[in-house]
Motif scaffolding. Structure first.
Motif, PDB file in Angstrom:
ATOM      1  N   ALA A 117      42.222 -38.870  20.387  1.00 48.50           N
ATOM      2  CA  ALA A 117      42.242 -37.547  20.994  1.00 48.50           C
ATOM      3  C   ALA A 117      42.450 -37.592  22.502  1.00 48.50           C
ATOM      4  N   CYS A 118      42.587 -38.761  23.076  1.00 41.47           N
ATOM      5  CA  CYS A 118      42.668 -38.924  24.529  1.00 41.47           C
ATOM      6  C   CYS A 118      44.056 -38.525  25.041  1.00 41.47           C
ATOM      7  N   HIS A 119      44.115 -37.496  25.865  1.00 42.50           N
ATOM      8  CA  HIS A 119      45.396 -37.006  26.379  1.00 42.50           C
ATOM      9  C   HIS A 119      46.089 -38.049  27.244  1.00 42.50           C
ATOM     10  N   GLY A 352      34.289 -24.140  17.693  1.00 41.59           N
ATOM     11  CA  GLY A 352      34.107 -25.488  18.203  1.00 41.59           C
ATOM     12  C   GLY A 352      34.420 -25.584  19.684  1.00 41.59           C
ATOM     13  N   PHE A 353      34.129 -26.761  20.241  1.00 36.79           N
ATOM     14  CA  PHE A 353      34.261 -26.992  21.681  1.00 36.79           C
ATOM     15  C   PHE A 353      35.201 -28.160  21.950  1.00 36.79           C
ATOM     16  N   HIS A 354      35.952 -28.020  23.041  1.00 42.26           N
ATOM     17  CA  HIS A 354      36.797 -29.113  23.514  1.00 42.26           C
ATOM     18  C   HIS A 354      35.939 -30.136  24.265  1.00 42.26           C
ATOM     19  N   ARG A 355      36.580 -31.250  24.636  1.00 38.33           N
ATOM     20  CA  ARG A 355      35.849 -32.406  25.162  1.00 38.33           C
ATOM     21  C   ARG A 355      35.169 -32.120  26.502  1.00 38.33           C
ATOM     22  N   HIS A 366      40.225 -30.086  28.863  1.00 39.99           N
ATOM     23  CA  HIS A 366      41.099 -31.021  28.174  1.00 39.99           C
ATOM     24  C   HIS A 366      40.883 -30.737  26.705  1.00 39.99           C
ATOM     25  N   PHE A 367      41.952 -30.585  25.951  1.00 41.36           N
ATOM     26  CA  PHE A 367      41.896 -29.837  24.706  1.00 41.36           C
ATOM     27  C   PHE A 367      41.491 -30.645  23.477  1.00 41.36           C
ATOM     28  N   GLU A 368      41.210 -31.932  23.608  1.00 45.15           N
ATOM     29  CA  GLU A 368      40.766 -32.661  22.437  1.00 45.15           C
ATOM     30  C   GLU A 368      39.435 -32.104  21.938  1.00 45.15           C
ATOM     31  N   LYS A 369      39.280 -32.098  20.632  1.00 48.47           N
ATOM     32  CA  LYS A 369      38.017 -31.689  19.999  1.00 48.47           C
ATOM     33  C   LYS A 369      37.447 -32.893  19.271  1.00 48.47           C
ATOM     34  N   GLU A 435      50.122 -30.931  26.097  1.00 48.76           N
ATOM     35  CA  GLU A 435      48.672 -30.751  26.047  1.00 48.76           C
ATOM     36  C   GLU A 435      48.320 -29.274  25.856  1.00 48.76           C
ATOM     37  N   GLY A 436      47.422 -29.018  24.908  1.00 51.76           N
ATOM     38  CA  GLY A 436      46.925 -27.670  24.696  1.00 51.76           C
ATOM     39  C   GLY A 436      47.890 -26.727  24.026  1.00 51.76           C
ATOM     40  N   ALA A 437      49.036 -27.221  23.563  1.00 50.81           N
ATOM     41  CA  ALA A 437      50.066 -26.325  23.029  1.00 50.81           C
ATOM     42  C   ALA A 437      49.562 -25.499  21.852  1.00 50.81           C
TER      43      ALA A 437
END
Length: 944
Positions: A117-119, A352-355, A366-369, A435-437
């Motif tokens: 999940a790391c951008h 849910g929440f992003h990182r 940063h949009f990874e969950k 990212e975040g698309a």
């Protein structure tokens, strides 16, 4: 003299790694860094620059030209590692084979560590690892190894310690050059690739610009020309690093006997530390936006949990901290949680929440969950609701739990996957991920979505929009701060991925909108609810999904099990449907771990499972500690002894594998038997290096996949909380609770004759038995674990929030419960369900408890668990459950007296619940006044 790594810039410039000196006897890794840390990017830079005085090296190294490497990542079970199998870089798998190649051909290892999940991991792959010039250098002069930090946290922790110590910061991707003996030479995080549009500045005394290609060339040259200096420098820095990472080895664990009684009157870890820990957060609190740092901001659930649970600590703790300060701690945590729930870090559409957030106001994530974040935040929001009663906190509980159960993270097999990527394709026709698309919207797109929503039929419930499309657009765009020009500052969009895009975050409340726009508040709430449905449906139809890391991590599933079980137990009698669903999900995940990731023959819990296959990596300390924690909470939610029994077995294995034994006997006064190596049972485990002071190491020399070279390099005993709870702090609480639940009064293994008792021999893969420590030692182990970190905690209590509750429990002298205030219910379970007792248990579950546990004692499982589950087990399953119930009854010191529910207090004193007339009357009134919560879905609850 530290190694001088010569950079391919002016000839008088060289890079010199150095360990940043500590300023006191203990300067923890994060003491100076937390406020500046930015994962995925190297902001503070990884080197100092000094003038080069000329001269070539010893020329000892010779790079082999005969070695032809091929990419082997298709063999991996990790989606992150496998995602690099088509790179031109000839990546190798972490293991003996790659390390042997480095030794045979005398090459430096380039170790690249990241996660799916790391951008910035994806950015570096795109810029560097798909570049032919980079690949040529790596393949011809190094042994490139790719590692998933979630699969191998042992590798990640060691080299993250090195990079943090030498650069002052850390993050992912983590890139380290190491010798064939695995000694680190040079490291950093993200370095720009040849085609990057990021600035290539490596800040130093001269301010030259350095990219990844420059770094590779110069390190290649240094190894060829100055190998001797390279190795010597690595050894010197490693020696300093061992001192730098001596956490958990400075305290003393020998002041208690096996019954938890002190040998000395000295108490280093006193309740006064609570006040210092509170001040640590109070002085760093952002009163405007919440949180405890400048940007970037991480949720850091362990910190929030401490501030919340401070309200539930006993009066003695409140007297020390102060009632005003305790209330302020709850307010700080709640304000932070509210700001996060309204911010862009919260996915208002899918839950849910992003990182983490790159801005101080939580607006731009940063949009990874990640499962690990959402599992912990579910528990934090639950505590905030139970302690403060704020319905907005309950809304976040519903949103987060719904995300865990209904998103792609919830596997068909019942376990939970690791994460969803930050990057995805904007449209199905695009070929470049951004990212975040998946999550962002333009104002025009929102207008299209709302205008195409079907008009509301007469008297229709949501999701029909009750307003005109123009009014709905005004309401939704104002509520979520959606602008025609976008709401993302250009300085936070270096790749122009988010031009004209908007991240949804709440800036106005429905009541304020109603007043400002002259619209009925009910219509505004209905419009927002319907808009969420419409946006979610549009997103599902038009946006390609982010990548999914479908790897099951034991530790993270343990945390999810704990939070879901607690939330389900808390909502019993309030929202039965959600309560059953959440407890069922927790049981499903626990069942998966027990059947798919646990070897009952080898007595091994494994770290990962993916794609229908069990990974090879055996579990680490955090896996055992988190799964034990989850099983204890699941037992409290279901009264099913199976989970308590497995928790006890895993705890004993954790003691065998990871415990750093102290010189003090573990059982009252008698010499303790050494723990036995399960793989070499004829001899005790080898002694750990002095000083030995209790606590648990994160790795074990007795588990075959824990790399021996790393264990000799640096063995860590983690005590500080980060974005994840410290496994030692979690173990302290597990031990205290198990000392109650499994019978602290059981003085020796001979005190129970049950073949299936907690003290039975552990059968290993060798067929030989190893003796587990008795339950009587649990309290002593908890105290000695706290003592292992007493020096660090005393100097920096704010960095050990997870240990604070253990300190509180250790200070509570039983008996602490007064019959008039806390003894609340009584029932003979065999006589059926007393509604008031069931109600009391539900309220107990809905509290934030410190040191208390409940034990159901009966000869049949149905007598204990009938109130917790309506499912009818099969005959064979019923027999297993009855055996577990009988095991607990025989093991527990109260079991031979009579059936019932026992409330166990800190330090192992249990009382049978006794419902007096006054308490029955109080419970009847409470039951009448119990607020009902209507069934809710994602996003229904909005701030008012």
């Amino acid at each position: 003299m530290a190694l001088l790594l010569i950079v391919n810039l002016p000839s008088n410039v060289e890079i010199k790694p150095r360990v940043i000196p500590r300023r006191s006897a203990f300067e923890p890794r994060y003491a100076l860094l937390r406020q500046r840390r930015r994962p995925d990017r190297d902001l503070n830079r990884m080197a100092s620059i000094t003038p080069h005085r000329g001269g070539r090296g010893d020329g000892a190294a010779a790079t082999s030209k005969k070695l032809h490497l091929t990419n082997k990542l298709a063999e991996s079970r990790s989606p992150y590692v496998r995602g690099h199998m088509n790179n031109p870089v000839a990546w190798q798998m972490w293991g003996d084979e790659a390390i042997s190649l480095a030794k045979k051909h005398n090459r430096l290892i380039f170790l690249s560590i990241g996660y799916a999940a790391c951008h910035w991991c994806h950015v570096m792959e795109r810029e560097s690892f798909n570049d032919a010039s980079i690949a040529s250098l790596l393949n011809n002069h190094f042994i490139p190894i790719k590692v998933d930090r979630e699969e191998r946290p042992d590798v990640d922790r060691i080299y993250m310690n090195y990079v943090q110590a030498t650069t002052g910061t850390g993050g992912w991707p983590l890139n380290v050059f190491v010798t064939p003996d695995l000694e680190p030479v040079f490291g950093g995080t993200y370095w720009p690739g040849p085609n990057s549009n990021m600035p290539h500045t490596l800040v130093g005394a001269v301010g030259e610009q350095v990219g990844f290609l420059d770094v590779l060339k110069k390190i290649r040259d240094v190894w060829i020309e100055q190998e001797g200096r390279c190795r010597q420098s690595a050894k010197e820095i490693l020696d300093q690093l061992r001192s730098f990472a001596e956490e958990g080895t400075l305290g003393g664990a020998d002041r208690w006997d096996g019954n938890g009684n002190g040998h000395s009157g000295e108490e280093v870890l006193e309740l006064d530390l609570l006040e210092e820990a509170y001040q640590h957060f109070s002085t760093r609190f952002d009163s405007e936006h919440g949180g405890f740092s400048l940007a970037p901001k991480f949720p850091t659930p362990p910190n929030l949990s401490f501030l919340l649970r401070l309200s539930a600590f006993p009066a003695a703790a409140h007297d020390i901290v102060g009632p005003t300060e305790v209330a302020n701690a709850l307010a700080m945590a709640t304000h932070t949680l509210r700001a996060m729930a309204r911010g862009g870090i919260h996915d208002h559409i899918g839950g849910g929440f992003h990182r983490y957030s790159v801005t101080a106001d939580w607006a731009l994530p940063h949009f990874e969950k990640m499962l690990v974040d959402n599992a912990q935040l579910l528990g934090c929001y639950l505590d905030a609701f139970l302690l403060g009663g704020d319905p907005e906190m309950l809304g976040a509980v519903y949103s987060t739990a719904s995300y865990l159960l209904t998103s792609r993270l919830h596997s068909p097999e019942g376990a939970f996957y690791s994460s969803e990527d930050a990057d995805s394709l904007p449209t199905p026709t695009d070929d470049l991920k951004r990212e975040g698309a998946f999550y962002v919207l333009t104002y025009k797109t929102l207008s299209t979505i709302l205008s195409s929503a079907p008009p509301p039929p007469p008297n229709s419930p949501p999701p029909a929009i009750p307003l005109s499309s123009s009014s709905a657009l005004e309401v939704v765009s104002t509520f979520y701060n959606i602008s025609p020009n976008g709401n993302i500052p250009s300085e936070h969009d270096p790749h122009d991925d988010l031009l004209s895009q908007n991240v949804l975050h709440i800036v106005r409340t429905p009541s304020h909108l109603a007043k400002d726009l002259g619209i009925d508040e009910k219509d505004i709430v209905a419009t927002l609810r319907a808009a969420r449905h419409a946006i979610r449906d549009w997103r599902a139809r038009n946006r390609p999904l982010p990548g999914l890391d479908d790897k099951v991590v034991a530790a993270w599933n343990g945390l999810a099990i704990a939070s879901l079980a607690r939330a389900g137990g808390a909502l019993k009698g309030v929202d039965e449907d959600k309560s059953r669903a959440w407890i069922k999900a927790a049981k499903g995940a626990a069942r998966f771990l027990k059947t798919e990731m646990w070897s009952p023959d080898r007595k091994i819990l494994y770290r990962v499972w993916q794609g229908g296959k069990l990974g090879e990596t055996e579990g680490f300390l955090d896996d055992y500690a988190a799964v034990v924690h989850g099983c204890i909470e699941l037992y409290h939610a279901t009264a099913e002894a199976e989970w308590l029994r497995w928790a006890g077995e895993l705890m004993d294995l954790q003691n065998n594998y990871f415990l750093a034994p102290s010189s003090q006997p573990l059982t009252g006064g008698a010499p303790s038997s050494p723990f036995i190596d399960p793989f070499h049972p004829t001899s005790p485990l080898p002694s750990h290096p002095a000083p030995s002071s209790g606590g648990y190491y994160s790795t074990s020399p007795h588990l075959q996949t824990h790399t021996p070279q790393l264990l000799s390099l640096l063995r860590l005993k983690p005590g500080m909380d980060t974005t994840e709870p410290s496994p030692n702090a979690l173990s302290v609480l597990n031990l205290f609770r198990l000392s109650n639940l499994l019978g602290h009064s059981s003085a020796s293994p001979s005190s129970t004759s049950s073949k299936s008792s907690n003290n039975e021999a552990i059968h290993t893969n060798t067929g030989t038995a190893a003796q587990a420590p008795p339950a009587a030692t649990y309290t002593t182990l908890a105290l000695s674990t706290l003592a292992a970190f007493e020096v660090e905690i005393a100097q920096h209590p704010g960095l050990f929030p997870g240990c604070m509750e253990g300190i509180v429990v250790s200070s509570m002298s039983a008996p602490t419960l007064s019959p008039s205030s806390k003894i609340a219910g009584y029932a003979y379970l065999a006589r059926g369900r007393d509604p008031l007792v069931v109600d009391w248990i539900a309220r107990w579950r809905a509290g934030v408890r410190v040191g208390e546990t409940l034990v159901w004692i009966s000869s049949r499982a149905a007598e204990a668990s009938s109130e917790a589950s309506s499912e009818a087990p099969s005959a064979s399953k019923q027999t297993e459950q009855d055996e577990d119930a009988q095991w607990l009854s025989q093991l527990h010191p109260q079991g031979g007296k009579e059936k019932g529910i026992w409330l166990c207090e800190p330090r192992g004193v249990c009382r049978k619940l006794d419902l007096v007339a006054e308490e029955r009357l109080r419970l009847e009134k409470l039951r009448e006044a119990l607020p009902r919560v209507e069934e809710r879905e994602v996003g229904v609850l909005v701030p008012r």
